[in-house]
Motif scaffolding. Sequence first.
Motif, PDB file in Angstrom:
ATOM      1  N   ILE A 156       0.878  -1.175   0.000  1.00 47.53           N
ATOM      2  CA  ILE A 156       0.000   0.000   0.000  1.00 47.53           C
ATOM      3  C   ILE A 156       0.913   1.222   0.000  1.00 47.53           C
ATOM      4  O   ILE A 156       1.545   1.552   1.003  1.00 47.53           O
ATOM      5  N   ALA A 157       0.994   1.860  -1.150  1.00 44.50           N
ATOM      6  CA  ALA A 157       1.959   2.937  -1.345  1.00 44.50           C
ATOM      7  C   ALA A 157       1.527   4.220  -0.644  1.00 44.50           C
ATOM      8  O   ALA A 157       0.343   4.445  -0.382  1.00 44.50           O
ATOM      9  N   LYS A 158       2.497   5.058  -0.369  1.00 42.15           N
ATOM     10  CA  LYS A 158       2.233   6.387   0.180  1.00 42.15           C
ATOM     11  C   LYS A 158       2.170   7.401  -0.948  1.00 42.15           C
ATOM     12  O   LYS A 158       2.747   7.202  -2.019  1.00 42.15           O
ATOM     13  N   ASP A 159       1.459   8.475  -0.713  1.00 42.43           N
ATOM     14  CA  ASP A 159       1.399   9.551  -1.706  1.00 42.43           C
ATOM     15  C   ASP A 159       2.819  10.064  -1.978  1.00 42.43           C
ATOM     16  O   ASP A 159       3.599  10.280  -1.047  1.00 42.43           O
ATOM     17  N   ASN A 160       3.160  10.196  -3.243  1.00 39.71           N
ATOM     18  CA  ASN A 160       4.474  10.667  -3.722  1.00 39.71           C
ATOM     19  C   ASN A 160       5.582   9.614  -3.619  1.00 39.71           C
ATOM     20  O   ASN A 160       6.741   9.916  -3.933  1.00 39.71           O
ATOM     21  N   GLN A 161       5.235   8.393  -3.194  1.00 38.50           N
ATOM     22  CA  GLN A 161       6.246   7.341  -3.153  1.00 38.50           C
ATOM     23  C   GLN A 161       6.685   6.992  -4.571  1.00 38.50           C
ATOM     24  O   GLN A 161       5.898   7.046  -5.516  1.00 38.50           O
ATOM     25  N   PHE A 181       8.590   4.189  -7.197  1.00 45.23           N
ATOM     26  CA  PHE A 181       9.011   2.818  -7.462  1.00 45.23           C
ATOM     27  C   PHE A 181       9.876   2.817  -8.717  1.00 45.23           C
ATOM     28  O   PHE A 181       9.582   3.534  -9.677  1.00 45.23           O
ATOM     29  N   GLU A 182      10.907   2.011  -8.720  1.00 44.11           N
ATOM     30  CA  GLU A 182      11.808   1.954  -9.862  1.00 44.11           C
ATOM     31  C   GLU A 182      11.534   0.712 -10.699  1.00 44.11           C
ATOM     32  O   GLU A 182      11.395  -0.396 -10.168  1.00 44.11           O
ATOM     33  N   VAL A 237       3.757   7.724  -7.284  1.00 45.38           N
ATOM     34  CA  VAL A 237       2.382   7.561  -6.825  1.00 45.38           C
ATOM     35  C   VAL A 237       1.755   8.929  -6.548  1.00 45.38           C
ATOM     36  O   VAL A 237       2.319   9.734  -5.793  1.00 45.38           O
ATOM     37  N   ILE A 238       0.618   9.199  -7.166  1.00 47.65           N
ATOM     38  CA  ILE A 238      -0.137  10.432  -6.902  1.00 47.65           C
ATOM     39  C   ILE A 238      -1.543  10.031  -6.479  1.00 47.65           C
ATOM     40  O   ILE A 238      -2.339   9.558  -7.294  1.00 47.65           O
TER      41      ILE A 238
END
Length: 471
Positions: free
Chosen positions: A88-93, A95-96, A104-105
Motif C-alpha cells: 500500500i503505497a504512500k502519496d508521492n512514493q 518505485f523503480e 504515486v499520486i
Amino acid sequence: MKIEQIYTGCLAHAAYYLESNGEAAIFDPLREVQPYINRAKKDNAKIKYVFETHFHADFVSGHLDLKEKTGANIIFGPTAKPSYDAIIAKDNQIFEVGNYKVKVIHTPGHTMESTTYLLIDEKDKEHGIITGDTLFIGDVGRPDLAQHVVSELTEEKLAGHLFDSLRNKIMPLSDDLIVYPNHGAGSACGKMMSKETSDTLGHQKKTNYALRADMSKEEFIKELLTGLTAPPGYFPQNVLMNIKGYESLDTIMERGEKPLSAEAFEAASNETRALMLDTRDAKDFAKGYVPNSINIGLDGSFAQWVGEMIPDIKQEILIITEPGKEEETITRLSRVGYDKTIGFLKGGFKSWQEAGKEFETINRITVAEFEKMYQNETPLVFDIRKKSEFDSEHIIGAINVPLNEINQHLSQFPKDKAFVLHCAGGYRSMIAASILKQRGWDNFTDMIGGFDEAKKGKIELSKYIEPTTML
C-alpha cells in the motif's frame, strides 16, 4: 519511454506494459494474464510490479494471478485495504522499474483509493500519467460506484474529492504529459468518454469539461452527477472480488472446459440451476437454439451485456457456442467475474440437432417487410435501445423498454397481441427476444438490422421517424 497500451474493445479497457532494462510493470491487467507474461518474455524482462489504480468495478483484475505466476508485487495507492498481500503505497512514493520511475499520486474521487501513476523516464523527464478512472479522454470517472460497496461514501462526497484531486494533483502537471486512461468510449465507468484512448494533458485542459479552470466545486459536482444512469448490477460484485480475491483463472478454465454430449448437456441443464448461454451470432441463434437458452453474442459487447443481464455472478452457466470458441467464451465471462461455467455443448448447436433434440426459433422480418406491415396495420413496436437513443430519434408510436431494464418491465409486453422488437442493429434485440421466449412470450417478431437499417435511404422509412429534441 517504452510504454504500451494493451486495449480490449469488448470492455473498452486499457492495460499498460512498461519495460526498462529487463524489468517490467503491468498496470490494471485483465483476468487472463498470459499475454502480459508473454510480452515480458519477448523482452527477456521480469515483471516486477503490478500497479492497480483502484479496485475496479467493471472487470476483475488479473493482479493476483500475475503475482502467483511471476512473483510480482501488487501495488495499490493510499487507503486501499485488500484482503491479500500487497504494497500500500504512500502519496508521492516512487518505485523503480529498470531505469524508469513510477511516482504515486493519490487522486481520490472515483474511489477513495484511486491513484494516478506518473511515469518518469531514464533522464528524469516526466513522460505521462496512467490515470485509471480518475481522468478519461473527454471525461472523468463517475463518483457513484463506491457507495454501492460503502454506503457512507455518497456520490456528492466523492465528486468533491474528485474535484480537489483534479485541481490540486492533476491540473498543475505539465501540459506535455500524455494521459493514459483505463477506459475509452463504451465503458460504463463514465458518461461521455472519447473514442480516443490517449491525449496530452494540455489538450484535455482545453477540451475536457471537467477540467475547466473557472468551474467552482459546486458547478463541478452538479455537472458531473447530471445524466448519470444506474451502473450495471455486477459492478459491486466485481469490486468485492478485486478486494477480497478470487479463484485462479486456471481453475475456472479447468471447471468450464468440460465437453458435454447433447444428452449430457440436457441432463446437466435439468439437474442443476445452470443458465444456458448461447454466444452465437443473432442470425444463427434465430434459426435454431436450445429451448430456454438466452443469446448474448460474442461479437458484440459480450462481457458488459452478460453483466447487465445475469444478476448473480455466482450463477452456474452451461455454454453453447461455435466449436472452437469455448475457451474464449469462458475467459470473457471470467473477465467480469462469471466464474461458474460448468461445461459446454460439444459440437455446438449442430450436435443438438443431430441428436434429434427439440429446438426453437425466433421469427424475424426485414425492414422492407416491416414497412409494409406498418403501412397496413400499424403494429405495436418495442424499441429496446437506451433511453438517450430513443429520445434522439425513434419510430412513431414505439414504446421504449431499454434492454437493461427489460426484467423489471416484462408486464409491458402483451401476450395477447403481436408486436415487433428492435434495437439499433439487431444484437440487443436478439438478447431481448431470447429472454422473452424463455419467459413464455411467443407472439413477437424481431426486426433484422434494427433502427440503423430502417434509416438507410434505400428503404423509404423517413416519414415514420419521429425526431425528439433532447432538453
